[in-house]
Design an enzyme around this catalytic site. Structure first.
Site, PDB file in Angstrom:
ATOM      1  N   SER A  94      -3.857  -1.235  -4.373  1.00 47.01           N
ATOM      2  CA  SER A  94      -3.430  -0.532  -3.171  1.00 47.01           C
ATOM      3  C   SER A  94      -4.361   0.604  -2.805  1.00 47.01           C
ATOM      4  O   SER A  94      -4.085   1.358  -1.872  1.00 47.01           O
ATOM      5  CB  SER A  94      -2.018   0.015  -3.373  1.00 47.01           C
ATOM      6  N   THR A 196      -0.397   3.949  -3.110  1.00 39.16           N
ATOM      7  CA  THR A 196      -1.243   4.995  -2.547  1.00 39.16           C
ATOM      8  C   THR A 196      -1.327   6.180  -3.506  1.00 39.16           C
ATOM      9  O   THR A 196      -0.309   6.627  -4.020  1.00 39.16           O
ATOM     10  CB  THR A 196      -0.597   5.497  -1.244  1.00 39.16           C
ATOM     11  N   THR A 214      -5.815   5.176   0.270  1.00 45.83           N
ATOM     12  CA  THR A 214      -5.008   3.956   0.194  1.00 45.83           C
ATOM     13  C   THR A 214      -5.696   2.798   0.892  1.00 45.83           C
ATOM     14  O   THR A 214      -6.556   2.999   1.768  1.00 45.83           O
ATOM     15  CB  THR A 214      -3.638   4.192   0.888  1.00 45.83           C
ATOM     16  N   ARG A 224      -4.235  -2.007  11.653  1.00 44.17           N
ATOM     17  CA  ARG A 224      -3.114  -1.096  11.367  1.00 44.17           C
ATOM     18  C   ARG A 224      -3.594   0.103  10.537  1.00 44.17           C
ATOM     19  O   ARG A 224      -4.326  -0.042   9.566  1.00 44.17           O
ATOM     20  CB  ARG A 224      -2.015  -1.855  10.633  1.00 44.17           C
ATOM     21  N   ASP A 227       0.047   6.400   7.498  1.00 41.60           N
ATOM     22  CA  ASP A 227       0.153   7.869   7.508  1.00 41.60           C
ATOM     23  C   ASP A 227      -0.938   8.542   6.684  1.00 41.60           C
ATOM     24  O   ASP A 227      -1.266   9.707   6.914  1.00 41.60           O
ATOM     25  CB  ASP A 227       1.497   8.291   6.910  1.00 41.60           C
ATOM     26  N   THR A 247       3.900   9.074   0.266  1.00 40.20           N
ATOM     27  CA  THR A 247       3.624   7.674  -0.015  1.00 40.20           C
ATOM     28  C   THR A 247       4.781   6.853   0.533  1.00 40.20           C
ATOM     29  O   THR A 247       5.837   7.380   0.839  1.00 40.20           O
ATOM     30  CB  THR A 247       3.442   7.437  -1.532  1.00 40.20           C
ATOM     31  N   GLY A 248       4.561   5.559   0.675  1.00 41.91           N
ATOM     32  CA  GLY A 248       5.613   4.705   1.203  1.00 41.91           C
ATOM     33  C   GLY A 248       5.264   4.163   2.571  1.00 41.91           C
ATOM     34  O   GLY A 248       4.088   4.064   2.934  1.00 41.91           O
ATOM     35  N   GLY A 250       4.265   4.149   5.872  1.00 42.68           N
ATOM     36  CA  GLY A 250       3.604   5.185   6.648  1.00 42.68           C
ATOM     37  C   GLY A 250       4.175   5.403   8.029  1.00 42.68           C
ATOM     38  O   GLY A 250       4.196   6.530   8.533  1.00 42.68           O
TER      39      GLY A 250
END
Ligand code: SD4
Length: 337
Positions: A94, A196, A214, A224, A227, A247-248, A250
């Site tokens: 990632s 990330t 990331t 794409r 964040d 993280t997660g 975005g």
């Protein structure tokens, strides 16, 4: 720590989440991973400086950052060097080399960095360059700009001596080819595992810097951007107050300008832990929020060296190196239902 079992559906994870035109699947944590997570929680203790914290289980990265800090290096050097460890780690699918590609097989990287003066640099949709965080630093230091994208970012990197290389490893290519068989458009967001890397550090002088890097969502739409390279969303540093990194998923972080929000909440007097919790509550308490189907996690530090972390779902963790202890700390989380 293994990154694997993509699209392994389980209670939390057997979901397809509509996000615009996309579907986001989640990944179950293995029992092996669970064992590595300390049972502890985030803390509000004042510790000595320097300190470094990072998203997920990235002990090698925090080790590197602490080496820099202990040698008297700046927080800026520490977060860059720490992030580079994960960018070079091909097993981490990632970040950097070995990152999972977009739906068309292109590995595209997002990264940013921010220093104690509030200077920042960022790259988005960067191809063929492993150390995106260092390119972001060059953008910050060697240009009058904050953000470079795509081909321009790559050409800039090459002009600065970075080498082009194929970031798609055999393992990631294989995973992508397996994904293509089903022809389902399900970019993967990892709900609980090393993903990330976002890193925040305070050096011996008490100065704060942060960085984030990331390859974004696996099998994302070409073009794409999440964040992670967006100052204020994926990362924000205010040397007077503190810093936060996300993280997660975005898109959800961008919609709430999450990292800036956390720092502003700390400015208003909240602890890092309280601020992270409030920022998560802004996401989950939206009308019609489908938070059960995606993960967001924040880590934060304030000027006093207090830290906090919080996520929507279980199994987010923070790695913290302070006072000679380098450990993975399980984050508290919202969705306990
Ligand atoms: C993104 N926030 O591109 C990144 C992905 C991530 O844990 O952090 N996953 O949306």
């Amino acid at each position: 720590m293994k990154r694997r079992n993509f699209i392994k559906n389980a209670s939390l994870t057997g979901v397809g989440l509509a996000v615009g035109n996309t579907l986001i699947g989640c990944v179950e944590k293995t029992s092996e991973d669970k064992k590595t997570v300390a049972a502890a929680t985030t803390d509000g203790s004042n510790g000595s400086l320097p300190l470094v914290i990072a998203t997920w289980h990235v002990i090698d990265a925090t080790t590197k950052a602490m080496e820099v800090l202990e040698a008297g290096g700046t927080a800026l050097d520490a977060v860059e060097q720490g992030c580079r460890v994960e960018e070079a780690n091909e097993k981490g699918q990632s970040v950097g080399k070995g990152g999972l590609p977009d739906r068309d097989g292109n590995v595209t990287l997002d990264a940013c960095i921010m220093d104690k003066h509030g200077n920042c640099g960022s790259v988005v949709y960067l191809k063929d360059i492993t150390h995106a965080v260092s390119v972001a630093r060059k953008v910050m230091e060697d240009t009058p700009h904050v953000m470079l994208a795509g081909e321009g970012a790559k050409q800039f990197a090459l002009s600065k001596g970075f080498e082009a290389e194929d970031l798609l490893t055999d393992a990631s290519k294989k995973a992508w080819e397996e994904w293509k068989v089903k022809s389902e458009y399900k970019p993967i967001i990892n709900i609980e595992n090393h993903d990330t890397i976002g890193m925040l550090a305070i050096d011996k002088n008490g100065d704060i810097s942060g960085a984030c890097t990331t390859s974004g969502l696996a099998y994302k739409l070409g073009g794409r951007v999440g964040d992670s390279p967006i100052i204020g969303s994926g990362l924000f540093v205010d040397n007077e107050i503190g810093a936060c990194v996300a993280t997660g998923l975005g898109e959800e972080v961008v919609k709430t300008v999450g990292s800036f929000l956390v720092v502003e909440l700390m400015r208003q007097g909240k602890s890092p832990q309280e601020a992270c919790e409030e920022a998560i509550s802004r996401i989950v308490n939206k009308p019609n929020s489908n938070y059960k189907n995606f993960q967001v996690g924040y880590i934060a530090v304030n000027k006093k060296g207090e830290t906090g972390s919080y996520s929507i779902h279980q199994w987010f963790s923070m790695t913290k190196f302070q006072d000679g202890v380098n450990e993975q700390i399980q984050s508290d989380y919202f969705n306990k239902a």
